[in-house]
Write an enzyme that holds these catalytic residues in place. Structure first.
Site, mmCIF file in Angstrom:
data_model
loop_
_atom_site.group_PDB
_atom_site.id
_atom_site.type_symbol
_atom_site.label_atom_id
_atom_site.label_comp_id
_atom_site.label_asym_id
_atom_site.label_seq_id
_atom_site.Cartn_x
_atom_site.Cartn_y
_atom_site.Cartn_z
ATOM 1 N N ARG A 140 -16.390 -6.866 -2.188
ATOM 2 C CA ARG A 140 -16.503 -5.606 -2.922
ATOM 3 C C ARG A 140 -17.912 -5.025 -2.860
ATOM 4 N NH1 ARG A 140 -12.186 -4.496 -6.371
ATOM 5 N NH2 ARG A 140 -10.820 -6.255 -6.797
ATOM 6 N N LYS A 188 -3.531 0.232 0.133
ATOM 7 C CA LYS A 188 -3.923 -1.009 0.822
ATOM 8 C C LYS A 188 -2.903 -2.135 0.586
ATOM 9 C CE LYS A 188 -8.017 -1.574 -1.025
ATOM 10 N NZ LYS A 188 -7.937 -0.469 -2.011
ATOM 11 N N ARG A 243 1.469 3.875 -17.465
ATOM 12 C CA ARG A 243 0.618 2.708 -17.715
ATOM 13 C C ARG A 243 -0.840 3.147 -17.877
ATOM 14 N NH1 ARG A 243 3.134 -0.668 -12.760
ATOM 15 N NH2 ARG A 243 2.159 1.109 -11.759
ATOM 16 N N ARG A 270 2.462 8.561 -11.751
ATOM 17 C CA ARG A 270 3.438 7.459 -11.828
ATOM 18 C C ARG A 270 3.990 7.316 -13.243
ATOM 19 N NH1 ARG A 270 -0.253 2.860 -9.034
ATOM 20 N NH2 ARG A 270 -0.091 3.498 -6.868
ATOM 21 N N ARG A 312 -12.181 4.097 -11.908
ATOM 22 C CA ARG A 312 -12.052 3.139 -10.801
ATOM 23 C C ARG A 312 -12.604 3.724 -9.500
ATOM 24 N NH1 ARG A 312 -6.104 1.194 -10.399
ATOM 25 N NH2 ARG A 312 -6.977 -0.221 -8.850
#
Length: 218
Positions: free
Chosen positions: A88, A13, A156, A123, A167
Site C-alpha cells: 500500500r 480489483k 452500507r 449500491r 478512502r
C-alpha cells in the site's frame, strides 16, 4: 504468473482478481487473511502481530513482509501468486524488493474518482440474502425494496459517499505513489524489474477482463 494489482478502491480489483487467479491457477495473497491465520495458528509472527493489534497499533511492515515470505513458501504458490491491496505504501514496496519477492507484472486498473463514487454510493443491499442492487445500473423493481422478499434495502456505511471519498483520499495520498514507483522501475530495465501495464477499468466486466488478460500476455 506473479503479479500485483493496483488501482483505487471500487475500481473492480477484487472482481478481476478472481478471474486472473482462476486463469493462472494462483492464490490471491491477502495480508489481512495472512495476519488472521498467523494469529489463529499462534506462530511467532502471529503472537507478535496480535500484541500490536490488541494494543490498537498498526502491524509493522517487517512483520508483514516476513508473513508474506512465509506464505510464498507454501505449495499453492509454486505457479505464482496475486497481491491485491498490498503493498500500500512505498516503504512496503521497497521492503518487498529488498526481501527478493519476485514480481512479473504490476497491473493497474485505472478508473477516475467520479465514476467510482457513483458506482459505490449507488449500491443497495438486502442484508439477509446478500442480494445487491444499484440505484442506477441495477435498480430493484420498487425503489428501496428487495425484489424477492419485499423487505427494505440498506446502504452500507462503506458505500456512503463520504466514506468512499475518504478512502479515495487515502489512496491518492498513500498508494497512488506506487504507480510511479513501479512504472519507473519497469522503465529502468533493471534485472528483476516487473512489467508495468495499465488498463482502462470502466465498461462491462467482461471487457475489463479481456483487457487484463491481453495486458498480461504482452
Amino acid at each position: 504468473m506473479r503479479l500485483i494489482l493496483l488501482g483505487p478502491p471500487g475500481a473492480g480489483k477484487g472482481t478481476q482478481a478472481n478471474f486472473i487467479k482462476e486463469k493462472f491457477n494462483i492464490p490471491q495473497i491477502s495480508t489481512g487473511d495472512m495476519l488472521r491465520a498467523a494469529v489463529k495458528a499462534g506462530t511467532p509472527l502471529g503472537v507478535e502481530a496480535k500484541k500490536i493489534m490488541d494494543a490498537g497499533g498498526l502491524v509493522r511492515d517487517d512483520i508483514i513482509i516476513n508473513l508474506v515470505k512465509e506464505r510464498l513458501l507454501q505449495d499453492d504458490c509454486k505457479a505464482g501468486y496475486l497481491f491485491d491491496g498490498f503493498p500500500r505504501t512505498i516503504p512496503q514496496a521497497e521492503a518487498m524488493k529488498e526481501a527478493g519477492v519476485a514480481i512479473d507484472y504490476v497491473l493497474e486498473i485505472d478508473v477516475p474518482d467520479e465514476p467510482i463514487v457513483e458506482r459505490m454510493s449507488g449500491r443497495r443491499v438486502h442484508v439477509a440474502s446478500g442480494r445487491t442492487y444499484h440505484v442506477k445500473f441495477n435498480p430493484p423493481k420498487a425503489e428501496g425494496i428487495d425484489d424477492v422478499t419485499g423487505e427494505a434495502l440498506i446502504q452500507r456505511d462503506d458505500d456512503k459517499e463520504e466514506t468512499v471519498l475518504k478512502r479515495l483520499k487515502v489512496y491518492h495520498e498513500q498508494t497512488e505513489a506506487l504507480v510511479k514507483y513501479y512504472g519507473d522501475w519497469a522503465e529502468g530495465g533493471q534485472p528483476g524489474a516487473p512489467k508495468y501495464r495499465k488498463i482502462e477499468g470502466q465498461g462491462a466486466v467482461e471487457a475489463v477482463t479481456a483487457r487484463a488478460f491481453e495486458a498480461l500476455a504482452s
